[in-house]
Motif scaffolding. Structure first.
Motif, mmCIF file in Angstrom:
data_model
loop_
_atom_site.group_PDB
_atom_site.id
_atom_site.type_symbol
_atom_site.label_atom_id
_atom_site.label_comp_id
_atom_site.label_asym_id
_atom_site.label_seq_id
_atom_site.Cartn_x
_atom_site.Cartn_y
_atom_site.Cartn_z
ATOM 1 N N VAL A 16 -3.954 -9.110 3.046
ATOM 2 C CA VAL A 16 -5.095 -8.818 3.905
ATOM 3 C C VAL A 16 -5.643 -7.552 3.628
ATOM 4 N N LYS A 17 -6.759 -7.173 3.889
ATOM 5 C CA LYS A 17 -7.188 -5.886 3.567
ATOM 6 C C LYS A 17 -7.763 -5.278 4.910
ATOM 7 N N THR A 18 -8.140 -4.028 4.785
ATOM 8 C CA THR A 18 -8.459 -3.079 5.908
ATOM 9 C C THR A 18 -9.855 -3.866 6.490
ATOM 10 N N GLY A 19 -9.700 -4.012 7.951
ATOM 11 C CA GLY A 19 -10.868 -4.524 8.720
ATOM 12 C C GLY A 19 -10.706 -5.826 8.946
ATOM 13 N N ASP A 20 -9.663 -6.620 8.257
ATOM 14 C CA ASP A 20 -9.346 -8.144 8.556
ATOM 15 C C ASP A 20 -8.591 -8.190 10.037
ATOM 16 N N ASN A 21 -9.163 -9.274 10.897
ATOM 17 C CA ASN A 21 -8.562 -9.477 11.897
ATOM 18 C C ASN A 21 -7.324 -10.255 11.556
ATOM 19 N N VAL A 22 -6.162 -10.100 12.167
ATOM 20 C CA VAL A 22 -5.032 -10.853 11.921
ATOM 21 C C VAL A 22 -4.547 -11.606 13.109
ATOM 22 N N ALA A 23 -3.593 -12.571 13.195
ATOM 23 C CA ALA A 23 -3.095 -13.321 14.035
ATOM 24 C C ALA A 23 -1.545 -13.263 14.112
ATOM 25 N N LEU A 24 -0.921 -13.124 15.201
ATOM 26 C CA LEU A 24 0.518 -13.249 15.422
ATOM 27 C C LEU A 24 1.169 -14.395 14.518
ATOM 28 N N GLY A 25 1.983 -13.753 13.545
ATOM 29 C CA GLY A 25 2.706 -14.806 12.913
ATOM 30 C C GLY A 25 1.849 -15.116 11.314
ATOM 31 N N GLN A 26 0.734 -14.585 11.315
ATOM 32 C CA GLN A 26 -0.054 -14.753 10.013
ATOM 33 C C GLN A 26 0.657 -14.016 8.861
ATOM 34 N N VAL A 27 0.732 -14.460 7.666
ATOM 35 C CA VAL A 27 1.337 -13.834 6.504
ATOM 36 C C VAL A 27 0.337 -12.714 6.146
#
Length: 254
Positions: A16-27
């Motif tokens: 991932v990178k700065t600013g990305d939205n992430v979800a629970l359990g996402q790699v």
């Protein structure tokens, strides 16, 4: 709002990178675990390590399919000979003449990948080669007192709703975060000696915590309220996140 700082261990690469939205359990990061094999050719051939070299038919840099012959020792009059085959497909990257060991690195396609998952929904506020920081709306459990250092993520294991007896502790707790209503000094010492990742309790004597701090024990030890103990106990077997600096615990909901 809570900022979770997730350290990246050696060889982990952010996904991932700065600013990305992430979800629970996402790699959010991964690392490749090389599929290396090591073989004691001296033992397999029945010769001393110093003699192995003359029986080698493959050398460092050579590719080897699974089953490829690496070394051959001819028998007397064709009897008692030995052939040593490669157990995997890969490349020979080292031969140690002193020990007689040969080393083979498996193909990339056969390597294992270890993933690091996000413990929460949120937004990546910082991402570099050392850590990933996620801002989340998820509530954190605040510890009343903390000793130890660092940030850990591991499975929570409930030991009991009463004082923990050191005799009930065994190697099954290695690498786990253990939860118990009360821990006497003997149980704390044994738990740390067995290699726990962390410890959470309601009742630990101040002098026992002071002793851990004097000894500069790095294993996280958290003291929480009775209410928060009950909240954590409901998540027995799940993964939790502990941050010693911020004195917080966050439960993985996935």
């Amino acid at each position: 709002m809570t900022l979770l700082s997730i350290p990246l261990e050696e060889d982990f690469v952010p996904k991932v990178k700065t600013g990305d939205n992430v979800a629970l359990g996402q790699v959010i990061a991964e690392r490749t675990i090389e599929n290396d094999e090591r073989g004691d050719l001296g033992k397999l051939l029945g010769v001393s390590p110093g003699q192995v070299l003359k029986y080698l038919i493959k050398r460092p840099g050579d590719k080897a399919e699974k089953g490829t012959i690496l070394a051959v020792k001819k028998g007397f009059l064709g009897i008692g000979g030995k052939k040593i085959a490669s157990p995997i497909t890969g490349t020979i990257f080292k031969f140690d003449e002193k020990t007689g060991f040969i080393y083979i690195r498996g193909e990339k396609k056969s390597a294992n990948v270890e993933n690091l998952f996000s413990p929460v929904d949120g937004v990546v506020k910082l991402c570099d080669n050392e850590k990933i920081v996620i801002k989340t709306d998820k509530d954190a459990i605040l510890a009343d007192r903390v000793c130890g250092k660092g940030i850990i993520q591991a499975q929570l294991v409930l030991i009991g709703n009463k004082e923990v007896d050191s005799q009930d502790l065994d190697g099954e707790i290695r690498g786990k975060i253990i939860l118990g209503k009360a821990f006497p000094r003997e149980a704390i010492s044994k738990s740390i000696g067995l290699g726990i990742a962390g410890l959470v309790s309601v009742n630990i004597k101040d002098e026992d915590l002071d002793d851990l701090e004097k000894k500069m024990i790095k294993t996280p030890v958290f003291v929480v309220s009775g209410e928060n103990f009950e909240k954590l106990a409901k998540h027995n077997g799940k993964k939790i996140y502990m941050d010693c600096e911020k004195k917080i615990i966050i439960i993985y909901e996935g």
